[in-house]
Motif scaffolding. Structure first.
Motif, PDB file in Angstrom:
ATOM      1  N   ILE A   4      34.264  83.351 -78.777  1.00 51.85           N
ATOM      2  CA  ILE A   4      33.309  83.719 -77.737  1.00 51.85           C
ATOM      3  C   ILE A   4      33.955  83.420 -76.395  1.00 51.85           C
ATOM      4  N   GLY A   5      34.195  84.443 -75.615  1.00 59.29           N
ATOM      5  CA  GLY A   5      34.844  84.275 -74.322  1.00 59.29           C
ATOM      6  C   GLY A   5      33.832  84.091 -73.206  1.00 59.29           C
ATOM      7  N   VAL A   6      34.045  83.085 -72.369  1.00 56.79           N
ATOM      8  CA  VAL A   6      33.221  82.857 -71.180  1.00 56.79           C
ATOM      9  C   VAL A   6      34.056  83.251 -69.974  1.00 56.79           C
ATOM     10  N   ILE A   7      33.590  84.218 -69.210  1.00 53.96           N
ATOM     11  CA  ILE A   7      34.365  84.786 -68.112  1.00 53.96           C
ATOM     12  C   ILE A   7      34.318  83.845 -66.907  1.00 53.96           C
ATOM     13  N   ASP A   8      35.458  83.342 -66.521  1.00 50.47           N
ATOM     14  CA  ASP A   8      35.577  82.378 -65.433  1.00 50.47           C
ATOM     15  C   ASP A   8      36.101  83.090 -64.191  1.00 50.47           C
ATOM     16  N   TYR A   9      35.192  83.370 -63.253  1.00 53.30           N
ATOM     17  CA  TYR A   9      35.619  83.966 -61.984  1.00 53.30           C
ATOM     18  C   TYR A   9      35.279  83.042 -60.822  1.00 53.30           C
ATOM     19  N   GLY A  10      35.029  81.754 -61.144  1.00 55.61           N
ATOM     20  CA  GLY A  10      34.844  80.748 -60.117  1.00 55.61           C
ATOM     21  C   GLY A  10      33.438  80.601 -59.592  1.00 55.61           C
ATOM     22  N   MET A  11      32.441  81.239 -60.232  1.00 55.43           N
ATOM     23  CA  MET A  11      31.068  81.177 -59.725  1.00 55.43           C
ATOM     24  C   MET A  11      30.078  80.954 -60.858  1.00 55.43           C
ATOM     25  N   GLY A  12      30.325  79.941 -61.685  1.00 57.16           N
ATOM     26  CA  GLY A  12      29.407  79.696 -62.790  1.00 57.16           C
ATOM     27  C   GLY A  12      29.408  78.240 -63.196  1.00 57.16           C
ATOM     28  N   ASN A  13      28.319  77.834 -63.854  1.00 55.13           N
ATOM     29  CA  ASN A  13      28.212  76.475 -64.370  1.00 55.13           C
ATOM     30  C   ASN A  13      28.914  76.434 -65.727  1.00 55.13           C
ATOM     31  N   LEU A  14      30.239  76.527 -65.703  1.00 53.69           N
ATOM     32  CA  LEU A  14      31.001  76.764 -66.925  1.00 53.69           C
ATOM     33  C   LEU A  14      30.999  75.561 -67.858  1.00 53.69           C
ATOM     34  N   HIS A  15      31.040  74.352 -67.300  1.00 59.55           N
ATOM     35  CA  HIS A  15      31.103  73.174 -68.159  1.00 59.55           C
ATOM     36  C   HIS A  15      29.845  73.065 -69.012  1.00 59.55           C
ATOM     37  N   SER A  16      28.686  73.144 -68.369  1.00 59.03           N
ATOM     38  CA  SER A  16      27.429  73.020 -69.090  1.00 59.03           C
ATOM     39  C   SER A  16      27.238  74.162 -70.086  1.00 59.03           C
ATOM     40  N   LEU A  17      27.541  75.372 -69.661  1.00 56.93           N
ATOM     41  CA  LEU A  17      27.383  76.524 -70.546  1.00 56.93           C
ATOM     42  C   LEU A  17      28.351  76.453 -71.716  1.00 56.93           C
ATOM     43  N   GLY A  18      29.605  76.105 -71.438  1.00 53.70           N
ATOM     44  CA  GLY A  18      30.600  75.998 -72.510  1.00 53.70           C
ATOM     45  C   GLY A  18      30.224  74.941 -73.524  1.00 53.70           C
ATOM     46  N   LEU A  39      40.548  87.668 -72.630  1.00 51.81           N
ATOM     47  CA  LEU A  39      39.128  87.965 -72.777  1.00 51.81           C
ATOM     48  C   LEU A  39      38.882  89.250 -73.563  1.00 51.81           C
ATOM     49  N   ILE A  40      39.724  90.233 -73.386  1.00 51.86           N
ATOM     50  CA  ILE A  40      39.499  91.507 -74.062  1.00 51.86           C
ATOM     51  C   ILE A  40      39.673  91.379 -75.572  1.00 51.86           C
ATOM     52  N   ARG A  41      40.326  90.306 -76.020  1.00 50.60           N
ATOM     53  CA  ARG A  41      40.503  90.087 -77.453  1.00 50.60           C
ATOM     54  C   ARG A  41      39.373  89.262 -78.070  1.00 50.60           C
ATOM     55  N   CYS A  42      38.431  88.800 -77.256  1.00 52.64           N
ATOM     56  CA  CYS A  42      37.338  87.981 -77.772  1.00 52.64           C
ATOM     57  C   CYS A  42      36.335  88.835 -78.544  1.00 52.64           C
ATOM     58  N   ASP A  43      35.651  88.200 -79.464  1.00 48.89           N
ATOM     59  CA  ASP A  43      34.658  88.896 -80.292  1.00 48.89           C
ATOM     60  C   ASP A  43      33.317  89.036 -79.592  1.00 48.89           C
ATOM     61  N   LYS A  44      33.029  88.153 -78.656  1.00 49.38           N
ATOM     62  CA  LYS A  44      31.830  88.218 -77.829  1.00 49.38           C
ATOM     63  C   LYS A  44      32.209  87.726 -76.443  1.00 49.38           C
ATOM     64  N   LEU A  45      31.427  88.136 -75.441  1.00 48.72           N
ATOM     65  CA  LEU A  45      31.692  87.693 -74.072  1.00 48.72           C
ATOM     66  C   LEU A  45      30.405  87.221 -73.407  1.00 48.72           C
ATOM     67  N   VAL A  46      30.564  86.215 -72.545  1.00 49.33           N
ATOM     68  CA  VAL A  46      29.465  85.705 -71.735  1.00 49.33           C
ATOM     69  C   VAL A  46      29.861  85.835 -70.267  1.00 49.33           C
ATOM     70  N   LEU A  47      28.984  86.459 -69.483  1.00 49.58           N
ATOM     71  CA  LEU A  47      29.193  86.607 -68.041  1.00 49.58           C
ATOM     72  C   LEU A  47      28.198  85.698 -67.325  1.00 49.58           C
ATOM     73  N   PRO A  48      28.638  84.507 -66.890  1.00 47.07           N
ATOM     74  CA  PRO A  48      27.737  83.571 -66.212  1.00 47.07           C
ATOM     75  C   PRO A  48      27.716  83.854 -64.715  1.00 47.07           C
ATOM     76  N   GLY A  49      27.105  82.946 -63.953  1.00 46.17           N
ATOM     77  CA  GLY A  49      27.183  83.095 -62.506  1.00 46.17           C
ATOM     78  C   GLY A  49      26.100  82.353 -61.765  1.00 46.17           C
ATOM     79  N   VAL A  50      26.479  81.795 -60.627  1.00 46.06           N
ATOM     80  CA  VAL A  50      25.538  81.262 -59.646  1.00 46.06           C
ATOM     81  C   VAL A  50      26.032  81.734 -58.278  1.00 46.06           C
ATOM     82  N   GLY A  51      25.094  81.893 -57.349  1.00 46.33           N
ATOM     83  CA  GLY A  51      25.495  82.343 -56.022  1.00 46.33           C
ATOM     84  C   GLY A  51      24.995  83.743 -55.736  1.00 46.33           C
ATOM     85  N   GLY A  52      25.797  84.508 -54.988  1.00 44.92           N
ATOM     86  CA  GLY A  52      25.375  85.822 -54.531  1.00 44.92           C
ATOM     87  C   GLY A  52      26.145  86.953 -55.180  1.00 44.92           C
ATOM     88  N   VAL A  53      25.515  88.133 -55.216  1.00 45.64           N
ATOM     89  CA  VAL A  53      26.116  89.295 -55.865  1.00 45.64           C
ATOM     90  C   VAL A  53      27.388  89.749 -55.144  1.00 45.64           C
TER      91      VAL A  53
END
Length: 214
Positions: A4-18, A39-53
């Protein structure tokens, strides 16, 4: 063993979610990464995020992850969380209007400002805290989650999908609003399941074991 891949683009509560995903994923491995090739090789993906669009879309493009998300959305089960849900729609009115990923038809709009003193109930924006979620359509992620369970929210904007059948959960703050959407192999929540105790962990467990079919 699935990944399960968690997409890290610098705007998410990754520690808690992971950590929450690790608790419910059994033998599956959690991969937190900003590398599109991993990430493209993962079987599932999670797109988290906090902040603005706007900041989210800028970072996704800078890291060449926006095309990854669009490509992967046609192949594997994908979960959007909070801001990750908002950018799955076509457009947000935040920052004067921001085109988003367009995985769901619809837009993201702001809650109305509170009325002046003495003119009505003063609900604050952003909406922060626990709210009940009503399950308006069945979906595998709801399995074992009681209707009207409490979930934790932090947001000033909310989704307004064009197609009513994409709404699978609603909540109420100022007015009824969509807080959970799904179609095909995609599902997303405005609230934070990783901060929502037992009900949130059950949702994450359901996603971790979901094959992407409804």
């Amino acid at each position: 063993m699935a990944v399960i891949g968690v997409i890290d683009y610098g705007m998410g509560n990754l520690h808690s979610l992971g950590k929450s995903l690790e608790r419910v994923a059994g033998s599956d491995r959690i991969e937190i990464s900003f590398d599109p090739e991993k990430l493209i090789r993962c079987d599932k993906l999670v797109l988290p995020g906090v902040g603005g669009v706007l900041g989210c879309m800028n970072e996704l493009r800078r890291l060449e992850l926006n095309d990854l998300v669009i490509e992967a959305s046609q192949k594997v089960p994908m979960l959007g969380v909070c801001l990750g849900m908002q950018v799955m729609l076509e457009f947000s009115e935040e920052n004067g209007g921001v085109p988003a990923l367009g995985l769901f038809p619809g837009e993201v709009v702001r809650f109305p400002d509170p009325p002046k003193e003495g003119t009505g109930e003063r609900l604050k924006v952003p909406h922060m805290g626990w709210n009940r979620v009503r399950q308006v359509r069945p979906h595998p992620v709801w399995d074992g989650v009681p209707d009207d369970s409490w979930f934790y929210f932090v947001h000033s904007y909310h989704a307004r999908p064009k197609q009513p059948e994409h709404t699978i959960g609603t909540s109420e703050y100022v007015h009824d609003f969509t807080c959970a959407i799904a179609r095909d192999n995609l599902v997303a929540f405005q609230f934070h399941p990783e901060k929502s105790q037992g009900a949130g962990l059950r949702l994450l467990s359901n996603f971790a074991h979901w094959d992407g079919t409804v």
